[in-house]
Motif scaffolding. Sequence first.
Motif, PDB file in Angstrom:
ATOM      1  N   PRO A  59     -64.035  45.005 -59.668  1.00 42.59           N
ATOM      2  CA  PRO A  59     -63.662  46.254 -58.993  1.00 42.59           C
ATOM      3  C   PRO A  59     -64.671  46.605 -57.891  1.00 42.59           C
ATOM      4  N   VAL A  75     -65.656  53.960 -59.215  1.00 37.31           N
ATOM      5  CA  VAL A  75     -64.658  52.897 -59.290  1.00 37.31           C
ATOM      6  C   VAL A  75     -63.310  53.566 -59.522  1.00 37.31           C
ATOM      7  N   GLU A  76     -62.439  53.502 -58.530  1.00 44.49           N
ATOM      8  CA  GLU A  76     -61.108  54.093 -58.687  1.00 44.49           C
ATOM      9  C   GLU A  76     -60.217  53.161 -59.508  1.00 44.49           C
ATOM     10  N   ASN A  77     -59.563  53.727 -60.512  1.00 49.09           N
ATOM     11  CA  ASN A  77     -58.630  52.983 -61.347  1.00 49.09           C
ATOM     12  C   ASN A  77     -57.511  53.941 -61.716  1.00 49.09           C
ATOM     13  N   HIS A  78     -56.370  53.778 -61.091  1.00 49.20           N
ATOM     14  CA  HIS A  78     -55.279  54.730 -61.249  1.00 49.20           C
ATOM     15  C   HIS A  78     -54.219  54.253 -62.248  1.00 49.20           C
ATOM     16  N   ALA A  79     -54.572  53.262 -63.065  1.00 47.61           N
ATOM     17  CA  ALA A  79     -53.615  52.751 -64.050  1.00 47.61           C
ATOM     18  C   ALA A  79     -53.303  53.784 -65.112  1.00 47.61           C
ATOM     19  N   VAL A 246     -65.454  56.247 -63.419  1.00 53.65           N
ATOM     20  CA  VAL A 246     -64.370  55.265 -63.404  1.00 53.65           C
ATOM     21  C   VAL A 246     -63.099  55.991 -63.816  1.00 53.65           C
ATOM     22  N   ASP A 248     -58.979  57.757 -62.654  1.00 54.09           N
ATOM     23  CA  ASP A 248     -57.905  58.208 -61.766  1.00 54.09           C
ATOM     24  C   ASP A 248     -58.393  59.366 -60.891  1.00 54.09           C
ATOM     25  N   THR A 410     -61.729  47.915 -69.594  1.00 56.91           N
ATOM     26  CA  THR A 410     -61.596  49.336 -69.910  1.00 56.91           C
ATOM     27  C   THR A 410     -62.486  50.149 -68.985  1.00 56.91           C
ATOM     28  N   SER A 411     -62.211  51.444 -68.927  1.00 58.17           N
ATOM     29  CA  SER A 411     -63.051  52.322 -68.103  1.00 58.17           C
ATOM     30  C   SER A 411     -64.487  52.325 -68.613  1.00 58.17           C
ATOM     31  N   THR A 414     -66.219  48.988 -67.727  1.00 57.86           N
ATOM     32  CA  THR A 414     -66.547  48.942 -66.296  1.00 57.86           C
ATOM     33  C   THR A 414     -67.728  49.837 -65.984  1.00 57.86           C
TER      34      THR A 414
END
Length: 501
Positions: A59, A75-79, A246, A248, A410-411, A414
């Motif tokens: 990422p 760290v953007e994670n929009h899942a 980390v 959304d 996983t958040s 990460t």
Amino acid sequence: MRTRTTILIALTLALVTACATPPPPPPPEPPAPTGPVWPEEAFRAEQPDAGPQPSVTIPSVETFQLDNGISVYLVENHALPTVTMRLRMNVGGMYDPARKEGLNVIHMELLDQGPKGVSKVEYETRKADLGARINFAGGTHTSSLTISTLKRQLEPSLDLALEALLKPGLRKEDLARVKQRHLASLAQQLASPQNIGYRLYPALMYGGKHPYSKLATEKSLQAISLRDCKAYTRKITPAGAELFVVGDITAEELKAAWNPRVKGWRARGRQVKQIIPEAKPREGNIFFVDVPGAVQSQVMVGHPGPSRQDKDYVANMLMAQILGGSFSSRINMNLREKNGFAYGARAGFNYMRTTGYFSARSSVKADTTSKALREIAKEIKMMREAPPSSEELTREVRGHVLTMPAWFATSGGTLNTFSNLVFFGLPLNYFEGYQDKVMAVDAATVHAAAQDKLRESDFTVLIVGDAETVLPDLEKIAAEGLFGPSKAVVHLDPNGNPVKK
């Protein structure tokens, strides 16, 4: 008359005949149990090959600062509609004042009892209503506040967490409860050879008045007052603080959430740079703590080692994995599978911020303590003398490479991976091409790492166990100089204080 007599005789004969009928035969004995029947499929004869090298997407990390100077790593994670944040502050237990060791941990747990005007019960209820996890923790170098929440609950969760941080309750009754819990935990640790060993060994490795040698004791915990905690709160500033996020959320959303809430929280003075001295192990080679009646001994063998920043880190790591880092490692196979001395045994490098040390460790049956020590010494010697087999190297290389995707799955994983890079001063792109670096290591490189990073002698050895069972053979080992020039066993109490023999 004759007829009646005949009938009586007939009845008597019938009764005698019935009584003389033999009992039914006993039931047959059950068949003897048979062993398990293993299928004879051909594939069972060989270990399956490892799967293909998995692709890993590292990422991207966006960095910036909040208005009050906190460094942010996003760290953007929009899942998923969740956000995990960790605020790491530049104050830790290594700076606890003398005779107040444990203050950092006690203080951070006291913050977790709730803000001013909010009881512990109400505080926990509010967290539960939000579905948020909020946790304060003290550490050796730093202290942290971790928040995990649904995005829609981000602002109220952040409000509650920062209220506890910046406007803490610091109540006398909460402090008493927190201290009592730590005292009970300490008493439990001091009753276990394994826990005594893990608690005491770093102090022996770093020695003297090194910051890593500080140990919280019953006396030091009892000495911590509410006044101490209130004074400690003033040390919690944003100077040198780091925020890892980390989830959304975008950078603009993060700034909008944090900046207004911490605008009045400013650094006081300049940031103090942490200066960590080199390890200077305590004088002596073999140390012993007596736990009368212990059925197991905790065995620890080690010496100062490389730092996490060492240029040969990958080779060091693979060498340590082969020696004692995995279940199939040499030390575990020796002590557990071959000799049955222990349920398990491990070895590897332990990394602090700028220093490190090697240790091999196991809990062994008391009457096998000296044998286990000799086997550990033998395995370290053999690791230095010859390269690993291709089977050993392939197993550890493939195992390490195949686990890498899980570091970012996983958040929380990460966040931990990147926060560790920052902690050790490594670049954020450290893991780009990392799999190829691991796959490129050969047996000669691992052997060179063993010769360079494992000592031939002058180890720091700690044994915690029953003196009556362990000590006679331990004194023989010391006299032989197996682990170094010191010929005497140094006797300590569970807090590391010298004990006269």
